[in-house]
Design a protein around this motif. Structure first.
Motif, PDB file in Angstrom:
ATOM      1  N   GLU A 232     -17.774   1.460  51.202  1.00  0.00           N
ATOM      2  CA  GLU A 232     -17.550   0.053  50.879  1.00  0.00           C
ATOM      3  C   GLU A 232     -16.203  -0.145  50.192  1.00  0.00           C
ATOM      4  OE1 GLU A 232     -20.793  -1.292  48.535  1.00  0.00           O
ATOM      5  OE2 GLU A 232     -22.300  -0.983  50.100  1.00  0.00           O
ATOM      6  N   VAL A 233     -15.877   0.768  49.270  1.00  0.00           N
ATOM      7  CA  VAL A 233     -14.602   0.670  48.546  1.00  0.00           C
ATOM      8  C   VAL A 233     -13.440   0.663  49.522  1.00  0.00           C
ATOM      9  CG1 VAL A 233     -12.999   1.929  47.044  1.00  0.00           C
ATOM     10  CG2 VAL A 233     -15.383   1.632  46.344  1.00  0.00           C
ATOM     11  N   PHE A 234     -13.435   1.632  50.431  1.00  0.00           N
ATOM     12  CA  PHE A 234     -12.277   1.753  51.323  1.00  0.00           C
ATOM     13  C   PHE A 234     -12.261   0.685  52.409  1.00  0.00           C
ATOM     14  CE2 PHE A 234     -11.913   5.735  49.115  1.00  0.00           C
ATOM     15  CZ  PHE A 234     -10.533   5.851  48.986  1.00  0.00           C
ATOM     16  N   SER A 235     -13.412   0.169  52.788  1.00  0.00           N
ATOM     17  CA  SER A 235     -13.420  -0.983  53.688  1.00  0.00           C
ATOM     18  C   SER A 235     -12.822  -2.196  52.977  1.00  0.00           C
ATOM     19  CB  SER A 235     -14.848  -1.291  54.151  1.00  0.00           C
ATOM     20  OG  SER A 235     -15.315  -0.282  55.033  1.00  0.00           O
ATOM     21  N   ASN A 236     -13.113  -2.323  51.695  1.00  0.00           N
ATOM     22  CA  ASN A 236     -12.602  -3.449  50.922  1.00  0.00           C
ATOM     23  C   ASN A 236     -11.088  -3.385  50.739  1.00  0.00           C
ATOM     24  OD1 ASN A 236     -15.186  -4.455  50.598  1.00  0.00           O
ATOM     25  ND2 ASN A 236     -15.476  -3.600  48.553  1.00  0.00           N
ATOM     26  N   VAL A 237     -10.551  -2.170  50.547  1.00  0.00           N
ATOM     27  CA  VAL A 237      -9.133  -2.052  50.190  1.00  0.00           C
ATOM     28  C   VAL A 237      -8.235  -1.708  51.374  1.00  0.00           C
ATOM     29  CG1 VAL A 237      -9.786  -1.302  47.866  1.00  0.00           C
ATOM     30  CG2 VAL A 237      -9.186   0.427  49.595  1.00  0.00           C
ATOM     31  N   ALA A 238      -8.817  -1.478  52.556  1.00  0.00           N
ATOM     32  CA  ALA A 238      -8.028  -0.966  53.692  1.00  0.00           C
ATOM     33  C   ALA A 238      -6.783  -1.801  53.980  1.00  0.00           C
ATOM     34  CB  ALA A 238      -8.912  -0.875  54.941  1.00  0.00           C
ATOM     35  N   LYS A 239      -6.924  -3.108  54.049  1.00  0.00           N
ATOM     36  CA  LYS A 239      -5.809  -3.968  54.440  1.00  0.00           C
ATOM     37  C   LYS A 239      -4.660  -3.946  53.424  1.00  0.00           C
ATOM     38  CE  LYS A 239      -7.485  -5.764  58.277  1.00  0.00           C
ATOM     39  NZ  LYS A 239      -6.832  -5.560  59.602  1.00  0.00           N
ATOM     40  N   LYS A 240      -4.992  -3.718  52.155  1.00  0.00           N
ATOM     41  CA  LYS A 240      -3.971  -3.749  51.106  1.00  0.00           C
ATOM     42  C   LYS A 240      -3.684  -2.361  50.534  1.00  0.00           C
ATOM     43  CE  LYS A 240      -3.315  -8.275  50.780  1.00  0.00           C
ATOM     44  NZ  LYS A 240      -2.001  -8.903  50.952  1.00  0.00           N
ATOM     45  N   TYR A 241      -4.211  -1.322  51.188  1.00  0.00           N
ATOM     46  CA  TYR A 241      -4.155   0.028  50.620  1.00  0.00           C
ATOM     47  C   TYR A 241      -2.731   0.483  50.347  1.00  0.00           C
ATOM     48  CZ  TYR A 241      -5.304   4.970  49.999  1.00  0.00           C
ATOM     49  OH  TYR A 241      -5.446   6.237  49.487  1.00  0.00           O
ATOM     50  N   ASP A 242      -1.841   0.331  51.315  1.00  0.00           N
ATOM     51  CA  ASP A 242      -0.478   0.822  51.139  1.00  0.00           C
ATOM     52  C   ASP A 242       0.323  -0.056  50.184  1.00  0.00           C
ATOM     53  OD1 ASP A 242      -0.432   3.189  52.897  1.00  0.00           O
ATOM     54  OD2 ASP A 242      -0.918   1.740  54.444  1.00  0.00           O
ATOM     55  N   VAL A 243       0.086  -1.356  50.213  1.00  0.00           N
ATOM     56  CA  VAL A 243       0.749  -2.248  49.258  1.00  0.00           C
ATOM     57  C   VAL A 243       0.342  -1.881  47.835  1.00  0.00           C
ATOM     58  CG1 VAL A 243       0.988  -4.645  48.491  1.00  0.00           C
ATOM     59  CG2 VAL A 243       0.901  -4.125  50.936  1.00  0.00           C
ATOM     60  N   MET A 244      -0.945  -1.607  47.643  1.00  0.00           N
ATOM     61  CA  MET A 244      -1.433  -1.237  46.319  1.00  0.00           C
ATOM     62  C   MET A 244      -0.885   0.116  45.875  1.00  0.00           C
ATOM     63  SD  MET A 244      -3.208  -3.346  44.537  1.00  0.00           S
ATOM     64  CE  MET A 244      -3.882  -2.155  43.378  1.00  0.00           C
ATOM     65  N   ASN A 245      -0.728   1.053  46.811  1.00  0.00           N
ATOM     66  CA  ASN A 245      -0.135   2.345  46.450  1.00  0.00           C
ATOM     67  C   ASN A 245       1.264   2.157  45.902  1.00  0.00           C
ATOM     68  OD1 ASN A 245      -2.344   3.885  47.124  1.00  0.00           O
ATOM     69  ND2 ASN A 245      -1.599   4.411  49.173  1.00  0.00           N
ATOM     70  N   ASP A 246       2.036   1.287  46.536  1.00  0.00           N
ATOM     71  CA  ASP A 246       3.386   1.000  46.045  1.00  0.00           C
ATOM     72  C   ASP A 246       3.332   0.383  44.650  1.00  0.00           C
ATOM     73  OD1 ASP A 246       5.138   1.939  48.023  1.00  0.00           O
ATOM     74  OD2 ASP A 246       4.852   0.164  49.255  1.00  0.00           O
ATOM     75  N   ALA A 247       2.430  -0.580  44.468  1.00  0.00           N
ATOM     76  CA  ALA A 247       2.342  -1.274  43.188  1.00  0.00           C
ATOM     77  C   ALA A 247       1.891  -0.352  42.062  1.00  0.00           C
ATOM     78  CB  ALA A 247       1.397  -2.469  43.303  1.00  0.00           C
ATOM     79  N   MET A 248       0.878   0.473  42.338  1.00  0.00           N
ATOM     80  CA  MET A 248       0.306   1.326  41.296  1.00  0.00           C
ATOM     81  C   MET A 248       1.229   2.479  40.909  1.00  0.00           C
ATOM     82  SD  MET A 248      -3.766   1.569  42.123  1.00  0.00           S
ATOM     83  CE  MET A 248      -3.500   2.441  43.664  1.00  0.00           C
ATOM     84  N   SER A 249       1.972   3.009  41.872  1.00  0.00           N
ATOM     85  CA  SER A 249       2.810   4.186  41.590  1.00  0.00           C
ATOM     86  C   SER A 249       4.282   3.835  41.476  1.00  0.00           C
ATOM     87  CB  SER A 249       2.634   5.235  42.698  1.00  0.00           C
ATOM     88  OG  SER A 249       3.216   4.788  43.911  1.00  0.00           O
ATOM     89  N   VAL A 250       4.594   2.541  41.518  1.00  0.00           N
ATOM     90  CA  VAL A 250       5.984   2.075  41.511  1.00  0.00           C
ATOM     91  C   VAL A 250       6.762   2.766  42.646  1.00  0.00           C
ATOM     92  CG1 VAL A 250       7.902   1.435  39.994  1.00  0.00           C
ATOM     93  CG2 VAL A 250       5.706   2.082  38.988  1.00  0.00           C
ATOM     94  N   GLY A 251       6.106   2.922  43.770  1.00  0.00           N
ATOM     95  CA  GLY A 251       6.734   3.513  44.939  1.00  0.00           C
ATOM     96  C   GLY A 251       6.803   5.029  44.945  1.00  0.00           C
TER      97      GLY A 251
END
Length: 243
Positions: A23-42
């Motif tokens: 469920e978690v990954f279905s929820n975040v799939a569309k924004k997964y890479d955008v969130m990776n950039d945001a959380m790790s500052v790229g």
């Protein structure tokens, strides 16, 4: 007592964890890479580049990229000429990766929905097995490691990129505050989902320390194991060989 496993800071049945992680990954799939950039500052891009350099994919090699749904690692290895099979238990993540591959004009990757604990591939199929930021979400890590060992050819190599626990004094406390307090809020703002990102941070805290995870890799049958900490262990590259 019935078996239980961790889902973040909760203890749940293995079946419930598998379902809830899905469920978690279905929820975040569309924004997964955008969130990776945001959380790790790229920085996740640099970590993945370094990871693939350690793998050293060669033209014509057969490589299984497990939990690689969105294609980040596979795209890098495909550019080196490797024949990559991208596997993930979550179809929503695979769909994102397939769409990204089409946008890039990449049609050489194989996409396969698989459970890391019970791979459908024959034994001794692959030259290398990679898994980046996915092993901590597996319900039974020991089974996934055993399957990785099984599907590798003799002389095959295992590489895992995963969050761990930084050993740098001061930085650890700052990161703990950032991850627990700010990351769920970033998830809420960008992906409209604070709970999924709260779980992802909690799952990092529950993941075994570097020496313990290295021992698990050895227990699965791998030799010449190695751990390469990044940022004091905030992230680590684990590797081993099947001989």
């Amino acid at each position: 007592m019935s078996e239980s496993v961790s889902f973040g800071y909760e203890e749940v049945s293995p079946e419930e964890k598998t379902a809830r992680v899905g469920e978690v990954f279905s929820n975040v799939a569309k924004k997964y890479d955008v969130m990776n950039d945001a959380m790790s500052v790229g920085m996740h891009r640099l970590w993945k580049d370094k990871f693939v350099r350690r793998v050293k994919p060669q033209p014509g090699e057969e490589i299984l990229d497990m939990a690689g749904g969105t294609g980040d690692i596979a795209f890098r290895m495909e550019a080196c000429g490797a024949k990559v099979t991208v596997s993930d238990i979550n179809q929503d993540m695979l769909d994102v990766g397939i769409e990204r591959a089409m946008e890039r004009g990449i049609d050489t990757l194989v996409w396969s929905r698989q459970n890391a604990e019970e791979l459908a591939f024959p034994s001794r199929t692959y030259d290398a097995y990679t898994i980046a930021f996915g092993i901590r979400n597996v319900t039974r890590i020991d089974k996934a490691l055993a399957e990785a060992h099984r599907v590798l050819k003799f002389g095959g190599r295992f590489f895992c990129l995963e969050f761990s626990t930084t050993e740098w004094p001061g930085f650890k406390e700052v990161y703990d505050l950032y991850s627990h307090k700010l990351v769920p809020q970033i998830g809420k703002a960008i992906a409209h989902d604070a709970d999924s990102y709260r779980y992802l941070i909690e799952s990092i805290r529950r993941f075994p320390p570097m020496p313990e995870f290295e021992q698990m890799i050895r227990d699965a049958g791998f030799v010449r194991t190695r751990v390469e900490p990044i940022l004091g262990g905030l992230v680590a590259i684990h590797s081993g060989w099947k001989i």
